[in-house]
Design an enzyme around this catalytic site. Sequence first.
Site, mmCIF file in Angstrom:
data_model
loop_
_atom_site.group_PDB
_atom_site.id
_atom_site.type_symbol
_atom_site.label_atom_id
_atom_site.label_comp_id
_atom_site.label_asym_id
_atom_site.label_seq_id
_atom_site.Cartn_x
_atom_site.Cartn_y
_atom_site.Cartn_z
ATOM 1 C CD GLU A 166 -2.832 -1.313 2.367
ATOM 2 O OE1 GLU A 166 -2.753 -0.435 3.237
ATOM 3 O OE2 GLU A 166 -3.662 -2.218 2.386
ATOM 4 C CD GLU A 271 -4.626 -7.859 1.903
ATOM 5 O OE1 GLU A 271 -5.428 -6.978 2.224
ATOM 6 O OE2 GLU A 271 -3.382 -7.712 1.985
HETATM 7 C C1 XIL Z 1 -6.014 -6.406 8.516
HETATM 8 C C2 XIL Z 1 -6.259 -7.591 9.440
HETATM 9 O O1 XIL Z 1 -7.159 -8.478 8.812
HETATM 10 C C3 XIL Z 1 -6.809 -7.103 10.755
HETATM 11 O O2 XIL Z 1 -6.895 -8.186 11.687
HETATM 12 C C4 XIL Z 1 -5.932 -6.007 11.336
HETATM 13 O O3 XIL Z 1 -6.523 -5.486 12.500
HETATM 14 C C5 XIL Z 1 -5.717 -4.894 10.327
HETATM 15 O O4 XIL Z 1 -5.192 -5.441 9.139
HETATM 16 N N1 XIL Z 1 -4.774 -4.619 3.905
HETATM 17 C C6 XIL Z 1 -3.788 -5.490 4.300
HETATM 18 C C7 XIL Z 1 -4.029 -6.412 5.446
HETATM 19 O O5 XIL Z 1 -2.757 -5.589 3.620
HETATM 20 O O6 XIL Z 1 -2.859 -6.671 6.185
HETATM 21 C C8 XIL Z 1 -5.093 -5.876 6.379
HETATM 22 O O7 XIL Z 1 -5.368 -6.871 7.357
HETATM 23 C C9 XIL Z 1 -6.326 -5.499 5.592
HETATM 24 C C10 XIL Z 1 -6.012 -4.415 4.611
#
Ligand code: XIL
Length: 379
Positions: A166, A271
């Site tokens: 990101e 994700e």
């Molecule tokens: C999220 C997790 O799922 C949560 O448990 C945590 O509190 C915050 O992060 N983008 C990403 C992930 O790359 O690492 C994130 O995961 C969601 C957004």
Amino acid sequence: MPLSRRHFLKTSAAGLASLLWAHQTAWSQAADTLGLKDLYRDDFLIGTLVNVPLLIRQPPELMSILRRDFNALVAENLFKWEYIHPTDEHWHWVYADEFMALGEELGMHRLGHPLVWHSQLPPGLFFDPKGEPLGQSALLGKLENHVTTLVDRYRGRMHAWDVVNEALDTDTDWVPNRWYQVIGADYVEKAFHFAREADPRATLIYNDYDLWQPRKRERLLSMLDDFKRRGVPVDAVGVQGHLRLHHPDLAELETTITAVAERGFRVHLSELEVDVLPQVTDPEAIAFAEYRPELDPYRDGLPPQVEAALAQRYRDLFARLIGLREHIDRVTFWGITDDQSWKNDHPIPGRTNHSLLFRRDRSAKPAYHAIKALKQAEI
Ligand code: XIL
């Protein structure tokens, strides 16, 4: 008794049909018991996350879903800087080692996520022991030490790393985070070079969200073009799949995947989940992120029409991904069961989302059957 030719043809056709029927039934019964990973074997890996409770307790119901349907793993949080490297001197290896051991025991692809990000960092990271802000070379030194130590520890065992997470911004080119402010835009490419050096064989991924948005896509592509020209070792793009029921338009997602592939980079759809709850767009509402019951309409379960819409959304997505399979190495869900999803607490805490393939009671949803059916139809 002599058989007439006609009778022969009729009976042998019937025999053939029943043979075929038996064959097909055996196949479709087998297909019912095959997991997603088996059905998508020729398309891409099917991944999911593990979190610490799953790792420690390994509950049998979740483990049997994991074994049946998935062949790639990523840890949700435990490789993030604040957990694995909470102070300069202290590394917390216990869970990361467990993650590797589980992935190896199950014979699954393993992704480390993420090496460099601006979120979930330890409070002291950007300061020296006296509390003074670190300058450029000291911070770059920390970044190098972090990436090198971590990648080197699992060299040859971790298949891929989300090296930078990101970092792109459409207004300012780079997210103006502390890394950028202190080190400069180079921190991104430096991280890739350090990772390559520490493990020349691991797949190095740039991972980001909203990459289907035209402006963010342009930004991504210009970074990739630049990195390619200058030999920055990026192998693949992780296209985060934080989808909603009706957004984004999957054609936009396809455009991004194709454009990335045309430049010679592999794609990982990372994700993945489909948020079904009312969207909060007002920035102020997001900032305050207050729970309101009207924003949480499915506390008692999904109504059938929303369940059906969710299945259709997953089906449409996977139909597209199958069409793009030559470019895609892995599709990873951001959780197995709905209770695990960060979408229950993001952007508003305490809601009941239904974004994944399995319900809170571990039963498979129509969405699961829908994406299986796409491949079963081929058998
Ligand atoms: C999220 C997790 O799922 C949560 O448990 C945590 O509190 C915050 O992060 N983008 C990403 C992930 O790359 O690492 C994130 O995961 C969601 C957004």
